[in-house]
Design a protein around this motif. Structure first.
Motif, PDB file in Angstrom:
ATOM      1  N   ASP A 184       5.842  10.002  -6.473  1.00  0.00           N
ATOM      2  CA  ASP A 184       7.271   9.939  -6.814  1.00  0.00           C
ATOM      3  C   ASP A 184       7.575   8.590  -7.456  1.00  0.00           C
ATOM      4  OD1 ASP A 184       9.997  10.139  -7.008  1.00  0.00           O
ATOM      5  OD2 ASP A 184      10.382  10.375  -4.864  1.00  0.00           O
ATOM      6  N   PRO A 185       7.164   8.407  -8.714  1.00  0.00           N
ATOM      7  CA  PRO A 185       7.365   7.100  -9.365  1.00  0.00           C
ATOM      8  C   PRO A 185       8.828   6.708  -9.493  1.00  0.00           C
ATOM      9  CG  PRO A 185       6.616   8.776 -10.937  1.00  0.00           C
ATOM     10  CD  PRO A 185       6.454   9.364  -9.577  1.00  0.00           C
ATOM     11  N   GLU A 238      10.322   3.072  -7.900  1.00  0.00           N
ATOM     12  CA  GLU A 238      11.024   2.035  -8.659  1.00  0.00           C
ATOM     13  C   GLU A 238      12.345   1.653  -8.016  1.00  0.00           C
ATOM     14  OE1 GLU A 238      10.439   0.152 -11.434  1.00  0.00           O
ATOM     15  OE2 GLU A 238       8.365   0.809 -11.104  1.00  0.00           O
ATOM     16  N   ARG A 239      13.008   2.601  -7.399  1.00  0.00           N
ATOM     17  CA  ARG A 239      14.355   2.383  -6.871  1.00  0.00           C
ATOM     18  C   ARG A 239      14.367   1.771  -5.473  1.00  0.00           C
ATOM     19  NH1 ARG A 239      17.152   8.258  -8.298  1.00  0.00           N
ATOM     20  NH2 ARG A 239      17.467   7.911 -10.539  1.00  0.00           N
ATOM     21  N   VAL A 274       0.842  -1.195   0.000  1.00  0.00           N
ATOM     22  CA  VAL A 274       0.000   0.000   0.000  1.00  0.00           C
ATOM     23  C   VAL A 274       0.882   1.251   0.000  1.00  0.00           C
ATOM     24  CG1 VAL A 274      -1.680   1.337   1.311  1.00  0.00           C
ATOM     25  CG2 VAL A 274      -1.936  -1.147   1.128  1.00  0.00           C
ATOM     26  N   PHE A 275       1.928   1.225   0.794  1.00  0.00           N
ATOM     27  CA  PHE A 275       2.829   2.381   0.865  1.00  0.00           C
ATOM     28  C   PHE A 275       3.567   2.578  -0.454  1.00  0.00           C
ATOM     29  CE2 PHE A 275       1.840   3.634   4.903  1.00  0.00           C
ATOM     30  CZ  PHE A 275       2.754   4.488   5.485  1.00  0.00           C
ATOM     31  N   ARG A 276       3.935   1.485  -1.082  1.00  0.00           N
ATOM     32  CA  ARG A 276       4.630   1.614  -2.365  1.00  0.00           C
ATOM     33  C   ARG A 276       3.721   2.253  -3.407  1.00  0.00           C
ATOM     34  NH1 ARG A 276       9.255  -0.174  -3.822  1.00  0.00           N
ATOM     35  NH2 ARG A 276       9.383  -1.544  -1.996  1.00  0.00           N
ATOM     36  N   GLU A 277       2.453   1.907  -3.378  1.00  0.00           N
ATOM     37  CA  GLU A 277       1.505   2.520  -4.314  1.00  0.00           C
ATOM     38  C   GLU A 277       1.318   4.007  -4.001  1.00  0.00           C
ATOM     39  OE1 GLU A 277      -0.599   2.959  -7.578  1.00  0.00           O
ATOM     40  OE2 GLU A 277       0.479   1.124  -6.987  1.00  0.00           O
ATOM     41  N   ARG A 278       1.280   4.343  -2.720  1.00  0.00           N
ATOM     42  CA  ARG A 278       1.202   5.757  -2.327  1.00  0.00           C
ATOM     43  C   ARG A 278       2.396   6.531  -2.865  1.00  0.00           C
ATOM     44  NH1 ARG A 278      -0.022   6.291   4.060  1.00  0.00           N
ATOM     45  NH2 ARG A 278       0.680   8.421   3.565  1.00  0.00           N
ATOM     46  N   LEU A 279       3.561   5.928  -2.759  1.00  0.00           N
ATOM     47  CA  LEU A 279       4.769   6.598  -3.236  1.00  0.00           C
ATOM     48  C   LEU A 279       4.765   6.707  -4.756  1.00  0.00           C
ATOM     49  CD1 LEU A 279       7.487   7.874  -2.537  1.00  0.00           C
ATOM     50  CD2 LEU A 279       8.520   5.603  -2.629  1.00  0.00           C
ATOM     51  N   ARG A 280       4.274   5.690  -5.416  1.00  0.00           N
ATOM     52  CA  ARG A 280       4.250   5.693  -6.888  1.00  0.00           C
ATOM     53  C   ARG A 280       3.410   6.859  -7.415  1.00  0.00           C
ATOM     54  NH1 ARG A 280       3.348   0.738  -7.437  1.00  0.00           N
ATOM     55  NH2 ARG A 280       5.504   0.119  -7.868  1.00  0.00           N
ATOM     56  N   LEU A 281       2.378   7.228  -6.693  1.00  0.00           N
ATOM     57  CA  LEU A 281       1.508   8.317  -7.134  1.00  0.00           C
ATOM     58  C   LEU A 281       2.202   9.676  -7.073  1.00  0.00           C
ATOM     59  CD1 LEU A 281      -1.845   7.237  -5.425  1.00  0.00           C
ATOM     60  CD2 LEU A 281      -1.256   7.083  -7.868  1.00  0.00           C
ATOM     61  N   ARG A 336       8.049  18.069  -2.379  1.00  0.00           N
ATOM     62  CA  ARG A 336       8.923  17.671  -3.492  1.00  0.00           C
ATOM     63  C   ARG A 336       9.163  16.161  -3.427  1.00  0.00           C
ATOM     64  NH1 ARG A 336      14.287  20.982  -2.848  1.00  0.00           N
ATOM     65  NH2 ARG A 336      14.832  19.752  -4.700  1.00  0.00           N
ATOM     66  N   PRO A 337       9.306  15.505  -4.568  1.00  0.00           N
ATOM     67  CA  PRO A 337       9.618  14.075  -4.539  1.00  0.00           C
ATOM     68  C   PRO A 337      11.010  13.835  -3.969  1.00  0.00           C
ATOM     69  CG  PRO A 337       9.738  14.920  -6.785  1.00  0.00           C
ATOM     70  CD  PRO A 337       9.149  16.018  -5.935  1.00  0.00           C
ATOM     71  N   PHE A 338      11.164  12.726  -3.281  1.00  0.00           N
ATOM     72  CA  PHE A 338      12.461  12.345  -2.699  1.00  0.00           C
ATOM     73  C   PHE A 338      13.534  12.287  -3.785  1.00  0.00           C
ATOM     74  CE2 PHE A 338      15.192   8.878  -0.759  1.00  0.00           C
ATOM     75  CZ  PHE A 338      15.746   9.691   0.217  1.00  0.00           C
ATOM     76  N   SER A 339      13.164  11.840  -4.970  1.00  0.00           N
ATOM     77  CA  SER A 339      14.125  11.714  -6.067  1.00  0.00           C
ATOM     78  C   SER A 339      14.687  13.063  -6.500  1.00  0.00           C
ATOM     79  CB  SER A 339      13.487  11.014  -7.270  1.00  0.00           C
ATOM     80  OG  SER A 339      12.301  11.680  -7.671  1.00  0.00           O
TER      81      SER A 339
END
Length: 303
Positions: free
Chosen positions: A145-146, A150-151, A136-143, A170-173
């Motif tokens: 900061d894709p 991925e990384r 669930v958290f990975r999907e939240r992040l994908r929205l 801002r996205p972490f990336s």
């Protein structure tokens, strides 16, 4: 006239301190420490800190700035190093960074922003992840900061990425470092033959023991070394704390320190070799100071 910042980098035991002093002498410079463990007061023998009498009258900055119970911070170092650089340049002199802590060198030299942090936000996200699960958290992040989604593979970094986005928007990336200098700079790396370096590092550790490393660790232990998360795990210090505790003999601590130092030197080489901007010189090259001065002069008008 633009005065480039000089950084003398490379593995431990390669002679960076001596070259840094020589360059500062030749180019009217001042040295800025970029060895994370030399920030600590009292950690002299085990970090091979250059004694005052061997600094040739050259001003050294950011040595002995932390107590052993404090934790070094790359973000704080960036601010302090850049303040030192600006002050040195303001005096019309040349800043010379010297050290093998790669991330600290990059923090001083490169365009590198540090993402914000908030313990309360992180604690809440940790609790939410425990309930919702990683997917669930990975999907939240994908929205939001894709690239990071991925990384990132572990839960800790998932939480960190969402924490940064929530605080900063801002996205972490977006905080990933770029190999782009913050201001004009030249990096000079010292290259040592692998077998020679292995032998040199063993001799270096033995020399530290002869100079009184165990006594230094004993004094620092009485001052709270074990409470310092960074200092207590430093090469040599962690091993000789175990000698004091009876967990290792002195001979075992020496061998352990030699092995750990060699592994650390390999990691340093991997780090600095990954940066194509480093100009490598053989540490035993005749006239190495003149060659290094030439590299600096060719990178900016210092004549």
């Amino acid at each position: 006239m633009t005065l480039p910042v000089i950084a003398v980098v490379g593995p431990t035991g390669s002679g960076k301190s001596d070259l840094g002093v020589a360059l500062a002498q030749r180019l009217d410079g001042e040295v800025i420490n970029a060895d994370a463990l030399q920030f600590y007061r009292g950690m002299d023998i085990g970090t091979a800190k250059l004694p005052p009498e061997e600094r040739q009258g050259i001003e050294h900055h950011l040595l002995d700035v932390l107590d052993i119970t404090e934790e070094a911070s790359v973000a704080a170092y960036q601010q302090d190093a850049r303040s030192s650089i600006d002050a040195i340049r303001g005096r019309g002199r040349v800043p010379v960074l010297v050290g093998g802590s790669g991330l600290y060198i990059r923090a001083a030299l490169d365009r590198l922003d540090f993402p914000p942090t908030d313990p309360a936000v992180r604690a809440r996200l940790e609790a939410e992840l425990a309930d919702a699960g990683s997917s669930v958290f990975r999907e939240r992040l994908r929205l939001v900061d894709p690239v990071s989604a991925e990384r990132i593979e572990d839960d800790r970094r998932l939480i960190r990425a969402l924490e940064v986005h929530e605080i900063s928007g801002r996205p972490f990336s977006a905080f990933m470092p770029r190999r782009e200098y913050h201001q004009p700079a030249v990096q000079i790396g010292l290259r040592v033959d692998r077998d020679l370096l292995r032998e040199r590092l063993a001799d270096r550790v033995l020399g530290m023991v002869r100079k009184g490393l165990l006594s230094e660790v004993e004094q620092l232990a009485a001052a709270g070394l074990r409470n310092g998360r960074t200092a207590s795990r430093a090469l040599g210090y962690g091993q000789f704390l175990q000698v004091l505790d009876g967990a290792l003999t002195e001979s075992e601590a020496i061998e352990d320190t030699i092995g750990a130092t060699r592994r650390f030197a390999r990691r340093q080489l991997t780090w600095f070799r990954g940066d194509p901007r480093v100009d490598w010189l053989d540490w035993q090259e005749p006239g190495i100071v003149e060659t290094a001065v030439g590299l600096v002069r060719s990178s900016g008008d210092l004549s």
